[in-house]
Write a protein that holds these residues in place. Structure first.
Motif, PDB file in Angstrom:
ATOM      1  N   TRP A 229       0.843  -1.207   0.000  1.00 52.54           N
ATOM      2  CA  TRP A 229       0.000   0.000   0.000  1.00 52.54           C
ATOM      3  C   TRP A 229       0.874   1.250   0.000  1.00 52.54           C
ATOM      4  CZ3 TRP A 229      -5.424   0.879   0.370  1.00 52.54           C
ATOM      5  CH2 TRP A 229      -5.771   2.198   0.641  1.00 52.54           C
ATOM      6  N   ASP A 230       1.852   1.276   0.900  1.00 54.14           N
ATOM      7  CA  ASP A 230       2.704   2.454   1.003  1.00 54.14           C
ATOM      8  C   ASP A 230       3.542   2.655  -0.258  1.00 54.14           C
ATOM      9  OD1 ASP A 230       1.706   2.885   3.524  1.00 54.14           O
ATOM     10  OD2 ASP A 230       3.378   1.887   4.545  1.00 54.14           O
ATOM     11  N   THR A 231       3.976   1.555  -0.860  1.00 55.04           N
ATOM     12  CA  THR A 231       4.757   1.674  -2.093  1.00 55.04           C
ATOM     13  C   THR A 231       3.926   2.268  -3.224  1.00 55.04           C
ATOM     14  OG1 THR A 231       6.106  -0.230  -1.446  1.00 55.04           O
ATOM     15  CG2 THR A 231       6.131   0.387  -3.769  1.00 55.04           C
ATOM     16  N   GLU A 232       2.697   1.778  -3.366  1.00 52.23           N
ATOM     17  CA  GLU A 232       1.821   2.301  -4.422  1.00 52.23           C
ATOM     18  C   GLU A 232       1.415   3.742  -4.135  1.00 52.23           C
ATOM     19  OE1 GLU A 232      -0.518   2.568  -7.846  1.00 52.23           O
ATOM     20  OE2 GLU A 232       1.113   1.211  -7.243  1.00 52.23           O
TER      21      GLU A 232
ATOM     22  N   ARG B 249       4.298   5.919  -5.007  1.00 50.70           N
ATOM     23  CA  ARG B 249       4.443   6.064  -6.458  1.00 50.70           C
ATOM     24  C   ARG B 249       3.453   7.085  -7.011  1.00 50.70           C
ATOM     25  NH1 ARG B 249       2.271   4.475 -11.165  1.00 50.70           N
ATOM     26  NH2 ARG B 249       0.483   3.597 -10.055  1.00 50.70           N
ATOM     27  N   ARG B 250       2.207   7.010  -6.567  1.00 55.39           N
ATOM     28  CA  ARG B 250       1.192   7.953  -7.041  1.00 55.39           C
ATOM     29  C   ARG B 250       1.515   9.374  -6.573  1.00 55.39           C
ATOM     30  NH1 ARG B 250      -4.071   5.896  -8.391  1.00 55.39           N
ATOM     31  NH2 ARG B 250      -4.006   3.624  -8.674  1.00 55.39           N
ATOM     32  N   ARG B 251       2.003   9.476  -5.345  1.00 55.18           N
ATOM     33  CA  ARG B 251       2.312  10.804  -4.820  1.00 55.18           C
ATOM     34  C   ARG B 251       3.454  11.455  -5.604  1.00 55.18           C
ATOM     35  NH1 ARG B 251       2.089   9.355  -0.151  1.00 55.18           N
ATOM     36  NH2 ARG B 251       4.244   8.700   0.157  1.00 55.18           N
ATOM     37  N   GLN B 252       4.440  10.686  -6.006  1.00 57.66           N
ATOM     38  CA  GLN B 252       5.551  11.241  -6.780  1.00 57.66           C
ATOM     39  C   GLN B 252       5.125  11.668  -8.178  1.00 57.66           C
ATOM     40  OE1 GLN B 252       8.714   8.375  -6.770  1.00 57.66           O
ATOM     41  NE2 GLN B 252       9.042   8.500  -4.561  1.00 57.66           N
TER      42      GLN B 252
END
Length: 646
Positions: free
Chosen positions: A46-49, A52-55
């Motif tokens: 969850w945190d990885t995805e 990624r979206r936040r970046q």
């Protein structure tokens, strides 16, 4: 009213409630700590995805998205207008080939194509500037909750409301939030004050929160640890294997595990299968259950102490054993407790082959020792003769001889087998003398007899212990002998290849890594029952061995016609025995032929019958005797003694 007693009573109840509440909190905290590693992969994904979206949500991507939306809206309007113009042209013109209808058709196709391209551009822009993962989850749960609520309303009646679709939606929302909370929970390892600084660092890095956060960077994504524990042998921790991970694959990635933990290169680390499928266990040998320093040996003590469990480890007599270790690993010293047991008591005798002339000298008051190749060949011949004799007298139905004082158990120890293989394979030795005093020389091989002892000695209570610094086939261990040595005592060896020879081809994958053992005095014992736990061997000094009481030295009883002792052949001619000091010698084939003729044999066939030799040997010896003038052969083949004829 007693206010003091009342106050104490209320305070006692309050304290009890507080203790109960604290116990409940501790229980809930323990359950949360246990569930945290299970939810950690979900939270990590969850945190990885989300990251990624936040970046991707940058200012440039937002401007591109707004532009794509504007172009898409404009294209939709143009496409709708072109579609309306085409429909109007169809109504006004009945001729399908008219210019008005053809123009409206082309305009409609162009506008539709432009709208599709604008839609694709909008999708790409939305992908480059995605919604936050939280927003996506909220929308998904909202859609599910709306559909679930509507289903509950439709399936319900006035008397009986059906709300299970809505309850399922609520459970899913709670599971999503709870999984994130548990997965992000910082589980702290219970590190006691007694651990060393190295153990503290290893336990902190084995902590699930640290492991999950850094596992991907080391190529260990999909593995999750449990809180580590300190045992008498060091640190132990279970690892859950997700996806394509197996114990074998994790064992192959041992270097990545060591790098993730920051463990020393010399620190022994074992990766093995856990008690259940899909789980592995990692053991770091930071401690030893054996006492520190050298463990002195006293008569009656076992071989050593298990460094993991602290239990006594011993090797019973009656086993064929391979003892291997590089120079300086303590091979000879580690075997001393076993040599003491093999030479203790009237029913046990010890025989040592020691071409290095070091260890055998310490035991020559308790064992028969052979120091040179000729003595080795003679000793092996005696043992083979004893072996055959014991097997001949073994009672029918009895598989193994029972040791007695008359026929004791013989433990044959080959100290440094590589030297025996190179020095005792073709030994020229004098086995007797001719009537003219010329030495009879034969080439003898000790390995043939040692092979027979290794294969058949168990039933006759003659056990072979093979010691070597080079445990490789054809170099330090004969292959046929190695197959018979079922018990393996391995100290530190130089390479994994030698470790596989000692403990088996697949043993290293199960933890039998003798090439990683410390030096000296630490060994692994594989007897079919033990696990690959290291053993700290008890220590005996040279003087302690010399001070041991004397015991009986084994010698094979002499037979009525003993075989002459062997001696190495020198380069110079062996002098003939003096007449006043004759040396015993066995009769040669030539002497037997000459004696047969003197006792009445007159033909070659009669000599064959008299001596029992084959025809070729008799023919050769007769020809030699005739040439030497000892026999006279007539034209009809009759043989006569020249002295009798004279």
């Amino acid at each position: 009213m007693d206010y003091t007693a009342a106050w104490d009573k209320v305070g006692a109840a309050t304290k009890a409630a507080r203790r109960f509440s604290a116990e409940r909190i501790n229980q809930v905290s323990a359950l949360a700590d246990a569930a945290a590693p299970l939810c950690a992969p979900f939270a990590a994904r969850w945190d990885t995805e989300a990251d990624r979206r936040r970046q991707l949500r940058t200012e440039e991507n937002l401007k591109a998205l707004l532009k794509a939306q504007k172009e898409h809206n404009s294209a939709k309007v143009q496409a709708s207008s072109a579609r309306s113009q085409r429909a109007l042209a169809r109504r006004n013109e009945k001729n399908p080939l008219s210019s008005a209808r053809r123009s409206a058709k082309r305009a409609d196709k162009a506008a539709s194509k432009h709208a599709r391209h604008a839609k694709q551009g909008l999708a790409a822009a939305r992908k480059n500037y995605p919604a936050t993962l939280t927003n996506v989850a909220v929308k998904a749960h909202a859609a599910h909750a709306s559909a679930a609520g509507l289903s509950s309303y439709v399936l319900s009646t006035g008397q009986d409301w059906t709300v299970w679709p809505a309850s399922v939606s609520a459970v899913l929302i709670a599971a999503n939030v709870g999984g994130l909370l548990l997965g992000r929970r910082k589980v702290t390892a219970s590190v006691t004050e007694e651990v060393s600084e190295e153990e503290r660092q290893l336990m902190e890095r084995l902590d699930p929160s640290y492991w999950v956060e850094h596992a991907d960077a080391r190529g260990l994504g999909g593995t999750v640890t449990t809180p580590p524990a300190v045992t008498t042998a060091g640190i132990e921790c279970e690892i859950r294997l997700d996806g394509q991970w197996t114990v074998k694959k994790l064992r192959a990635a041992a270097d990545s595990v060591r790098a993730l933990l920051g463990a020393r290169t010399e620190l022994p680390m074992l990766v093995a299968a856990a008690a259940r499928g899909g789980w592995a266990v990692i053991r770091l040998r930071t401690r030893s259950a054996a006492p520190d320093g050298a463990i002195p040996f006293r008569p009656g003590d076992a071989l050593g102490v298990d460094m993991v469990t602290g239990e006594e480890v011993d090797v019973p007599l009656g086993l064929r054993m391979l003892i291997a270790g590089m120079s300086g690993a303590g091979k000879s010293t580690a075997s001393r407790p076993l040599l003491f047991k093999a030479s203790e008591g009237p029913e046990n005798v010890l025989v040592i082959i020691d071409l290095k002339k070091v260890e055998g000298r310490l035991w020559d008051h308790r064992a028969r020792v052979a120091h040179d190749p000729a003595a080795v060949v003679e000793l092996v011949d005696e043992l083979v003769a004893e072996l055959e004799e014991r097997l001949d007298v073994l009672p029918k139905g009895q598989a193994t001889l029972i040791p007695t004082a008359e026929r004791p158990r013989i433990t044959l120890v080959v100290d440094e087998g590589a030297e025996v293989m190179s020095s005792c394979t073709s030994v020229e030795a004098v086995t007797g003398y001719t009537d003219k005093g010329k030495a009879i020389v034969e080439k003898r091989d000790a390995l043939e007899g040692l092979d027979s002892i290794a294969r058949m000695g168990r039933a006759a209570c003659i056990d072979l212990w093979w010691m070597t610094q080079s445990p490789t086939y054809g170099d330090g261990v004969p292959r046929q002998i190695a197959k018979q040595l079922g018990t393996r005592l391995g100290l530190a060896v130089e390479s994994p290849t030698e470790a596989r020879v000692v403990f088996g081809e697949s043993a290293q994958d199960k933890g039998w890594r003798a090439d990683e053992l410390p030096m000296p005095g630490v060994a692994m014992l594989r007897d079919g029952q033990r696990s690959p736990d290291p053993v700290k061997v008890r220590f005996m000094t040279d003087q302690e061995v010399v001070n041991l009481p004397d015991t009986a030295i084994w010698q094979r009883p002499e037979t009525p016609a003993p075989r002459p002792s062997l001696s190495l052949v020198k380069d110079e001619e062996v002098p003939a025995p003096r007449a006043e000091d004759p040396q015993p010698a066995e009769a040669t084939n030539r002497d037997r032929v000459l004696n047969a003729v003197r006792t009445g044999a007159r033909s070659a066939a009669a000599v064959v019958t008299e001596t029992g030799l084959n025809k070729g040997t008799v023919s050769r010896e007769v020809k030699a005797l005739v040439t030497a003038g000892a026999l006279v052969k007539a034209d009809d083949g009759t043989l006569t003694d020249r002295e009798a004829a004279a």
